[in-house]
Motif scaffolding. Structure first.
Motif, PDB file in Angstrom:
ATOM      1  N   SER A  19       0.835  -1.192   0.000  1.00  0.00           N
ATOM      2  CA  SER A  19       0.000   0.000   0.000  1.00  0.00           C
ATOM      3  C   SER A  19       0.871   1.244   0.000  1.00  0.00           C
ATOM      4  O   SER A  19       2.002   1.229   0.502  1.00  0.00           O
ATOM      5  N   ILE A  51      -9.053   9.616  -8.619  1.00  0.00           N
ATOM      6  CA  ILE A  51     -10.318   9.738  -7.923  1.00  0.00           C
ATOM      7  C   ILE A  51     -10.779  11.181  -8.025  1.00  0.00           C
ATOM      8  O   ILE A  51     -10.007  12.119  -7.796  1.00  0.00           O
ATOM      9  N   GLY A  56     -16.021  11.476  -5.946  1.00  0.00           N
ATOM     10  CA  GLY A  56     -15.204  10.311  -5.614  1.00  0.00           C
ATOM     11  C   GLY A  56     -15.191   9.223  -6.672  1.00  0.00           C
ATOM     12  O   GLY A  56     -14.750   8.101  -6.391  1.00  0.00           O
ATOM     13  N   THR A  58     -13.931   6.860  -9.387  1.00  0.00           N
ATOM     14  CA  THR A  58     -12.576   6.366  -9.619  1.00  0.00           C
ATOM     15  C   THR A  58     -12.402   5.886 -11.058  1.00  0.00           C
ATOM     16  O   THR A  58     -13.363   5.475 -11.719  1.00  0.00           O
ATOM     17  N   THR A  69      -6.714  -0.437  -5.757  1.00  0.00           N
ATOM     18  CA  THR A  69      -7.837   0.362  -5.286  1.00  0.00           C
ATOM     19  C   THR A  69      -7.332   1.700  -4.778  1.00  0.00           C
ATOM     20  O   THR A  69      -6.461   1.741  -3.900  1.00  0.00           O
ATOM     21  N   SER A  71      -8.239   5.273  -2.871  1.00  0.00           N
ATOM     22  CA  SER A  71      -9.209   5.812  -1.924  1.00  0.00           C
ATOM     23  C   SER A  71      -8.610   7.045  -1.268  1.00  0.00           C
ATOM     24  O   SER A  71      -7.407   7.304  -1.388  1.00  0.00           O
ATOM     25  N   LYS A  72      -9.454   7.778  -0.576  1.00  0.00           N
ATOM     26  CA  LYS A  72      -8.964   8.973   0.102  1.00  0.00           C
ATOM     27  C   LYS A  72      -9.712   9.186   1.403  1.00  0.00           C
ATOM     28  O   LYS A  72     -10.847   8.738   1.565  1.00  0.00           O
ATOM     29  N   ASP A  73      -9.034   9.847   2.314  1.00  0.00           N
ATOM     30  CA  ASP A  73      -9.597  10.205   3.612  1.00  0.00           C
ATOM     31  C   ASP A  73      -9.494  11.716   3.719  1.00  0.00           C
ATOM     32  O   ASP A  73      -8.416  12.240   4.012  1.00  0.00           O
ATOM     33  N   LEU A  79      -4.346  10.387   0.595  1.00  0.00           N
ATOM     34  CA  LEU A  79      -4.729   9.525  -0.522  1.00  0.00           C
ATOM     35  C   LEU A  79      -4.047   8.186  -0.340  1.00  0.00           C
ATOM     36  O   LEU A  79      -2.910   8.124   0.145  1.00  0.00           O
ATOM     37  N   TYR A  80      -4.735   7.115  -0.727  1.00  0.00           N
ATOM     38  CA  TYR A  80      -4.184   5.772  -0.565  1.00  0.00           C
ATOM     39  C   TYR A  80      -4.218   5.011  -1.889  1.00  0.00           C
ATOM     40  O   TYR A  80      -5.058   5.273  -2.748  1.00  0.00           O
ATOM     41  N   GLN A  82      -4.073   0.869  -2.589  1.00  0.00           N
ATOM     42  CA  GLN A  82      -3.918  -0.514  -2.171  1.00  0.00           C
ATOM     43  C   GLN A  82      -3.657  -1.353  -3.410  1.00  0.00           C
ATOM     44  O   GLN A  82      -4.448  -1.344  -4.351  1.00  0.00           O
TER      45      GLN A  82
END
Length: 121
Positions: A19, A51, A56, A58, A69, A71-73, A79-80, A82
């Motif tokens: 990740s 994204i 959101g 993708t 994958t 994703s974001k928080d 930002l991530y 995986q």
């Protein structure tokens, strides 16, 4: 001044997972579309995934769809990415990217410092 600071990555065997994270500072994180690019030795930098800023949504390069994958928080300004079922051809330096407005698959407005991902066979 926007800064994108990456962490994560490393070395893994084929079939494994890694990740990546990208923390944004300097401006409100939710003001950007965000994404990942990668550059393998001797090759041009290529789009991996992105994204959208508002809803959101993708999008993924065909080569990674179903395995990676994004994703974001928003509260964490992070930002991530995986990455599962990694393949040797995923070996590259991975770059976090941000756009002020429209996502572009050939370039970005802001870049992270790059993180090495190496997948052994």
């Amino acid at each position: 001044q926007v800064q994108l600071v990456q962490s994560g990555g490393g070395l893994v065997q084929a079939g494994g997972s890694l990740s990546l994270s990208c923390e944004v500072s300097g401006r409100s994180f939710d003001g950007y579309a965000m994404g990942w690019f990668r550059q393998a030795p001797g090759r041009v930098r290529e789009f991996v995934c992105a994204i959208e800023r508002v809803d959101g949504t993708t999008s993924y390069a065909f080569s990674v769809e179903g395995r990676f994958t994004i994703s974001k928080d928003n509260p964490m300004n992070t930002l991530y990415l995986q990455m599962n079922n990694l393949k040797p051809e995923d070996t590259a330096v991975y770059y976090c990217a941000a756009w002020d407005t429209t996502i572009k698959v050939m370039s970005a407005d802001y870049w992270g410092q790059g993180t090495q991902v190496a997948v052994s066979s």
